[in-house]
Scaffold this motif. Structure first.
Motif, PDB file in Angstrom:
ATOM      1  N   ILE A 160       0.996  -1.699  -0.058  1.00  0.00           N
ATOM      2  CA  ILE A 160      -0.226  -0.107  -0.202  1.00  0.00           C
ATOM      3  C   ILE A 160       0.887   1.176   0.194  1.00  0.00           C
ATOM      4  O   ILE A 160       0.427   2.400  -0.776  1.00  0.00           O
ATOM      5  N   ALA A 161       1.360   1.208   0.852  1.00  0.00           N
ATOM      6  CA  ALA A 161       2.542   2.283   0.329  1.00  0.00           C
ATOM      7  C   ALA A 161       3.444   2.510  -0.792  1.00  0.00           C
ATOM      8  O   ALA A 161       3.091   4.202  -0.915  1.00  0.00           O
ATOM      9  N   VAL A 220       0.832   4.259  -2.831  1.00  0.00           N
ATOM     10  CA  VAL A 220       0.858   5.874  -2.445  1.00  0.00           C
ATOM     11  C   VAL A 220       1.587   6.767  -2.887  1.00  0.00           C
ATOM     12  O   VAL A 220       1.906   7.436  -3.566  1.00  0.00           O
ATOM     13  N   LEU A 240      -7.836   8.996  -0.846  1.00  0.00           N
ATOM     14  CA  LEU A 240      -7.685   7.142  -0.563  1.00  0.00           C
ATOM     15  C   LEU A 240      -9.479   7.109  -0.587  1.00  0.00           C
ATOM     16  O   LEU A 240     -10.061   7.854  -0.044  1.00  0.00           O
ATOM     17  N   CYS A 294      -3.927   3.668   5.482  1.00  0.00           N
ATOM     18  CA  CYS A 294      -2.144   4.446   5.216  1.00  0.00           C
ATOM     19  C   CYS A 294      -2.738   5.506   6.257  1.00  0.00           C
ATOM     20  O   CYS A 294      -1.290   6.126   6.942  1.00  0.00           O
ATOM     21  N   LEU A 339       0.187   7.907   6.073  1.00  0.00           N
ATOM     22  CA  LEU A 339       0.647   8.165   4.989  1.00  0.00           C
ATOM     23  C   LEU A 339      -0.679   9.187   4.940  1.00  0.00           C
ATOM     24  O   LEU A 339      -0.206   9.298   3.723  1.00  0.00           O
TER      25      LEU A 339
END
Length: 180
Positions: free
Chosen positions: A99-100, A103, A117, A126, A131
């Motif tokens: 997921i990082a 992003v 998001l 997140c 994030l």
């Protein structure tokens, strides 16, 4: 540099949808032109989207972020690898277990705009990873009592700073900065 936002319409008790995933409660409330302007302003700044879905639901069943109104790259977190898909001018990139990374890719695409998001699970993940820069919440005048929560299960304390508040007809629009 892009700003990562959680952008959601929720009930006053914090639900994104009813227990069956329905969002009929969002419609039929009085609104003013200013309400539409607040939402349009946010949408006009979105340069990329990160959400959760599987290829079948999102692409083939038409569960397209923002109803396809935004022609921006979409990164979808999935459990199975798949090649990117282009549909109606939108490129959907499927990301497994990073997921990082999703992003970061979305931030590059969004440049100086917003990375939006979508969905409670993605938003909570997140937030937990640090994030998220801002929360953009449109609060509908409804109490569902149960359903799919935006923040349930976050499991950590996160400090916020109110950046903007507006209310015109029946909705309240809130922007909070996440204090890292």
């Amino acid at each position: 540099m892009a700003t990562v936002i959680v952008h959601a319409t929720i009930t006053l008790d914090g639900f994104l949808a009813d227990a069956d995933g329905g969002v009929d409660w969002m419609f039929g409330h009085p609104s003013a032109p200013e309400d539409d302007e607040v939402v349009a302003s946010v949408m006009g700044k979105i340069g990329a989207i990160v959400g959760g879905a599987n290829q079948t639901q999102t692409i083939q069943d038409g569960e397209i972020p923002y109803g396809g109104m935004l022609q921006v790259p979409v990164y979808l977190m999935t459990h199975a690898a798949a090649e990117p898909v282009e549909r109606d001018g939108i490129t959907y990139t499927f990301v497994v277990d990073d997921i990082a990374g999703a992003v970061e890719s979305a931030k590059r695409d969004a440049q100086d705009g917003f990375v939006s998001l979508l969905g409670g699970k993605i938003s909570r993940q997140c937030l937990a990873l640090g994030l998220v820069d801002e929360l953009h919440l449109d609060i509908a005048p409804v109490l569902l009592g149960n359903g799919i929560s935006l923040f349930e299960g976050l499991g950590q304390h996160i400090e916020l700073e109110r950046a903007e508040t507006s209310a015109f007809a029946s909705e309240v629009h809130l922007v909070y900065r996440v204090l890292h």
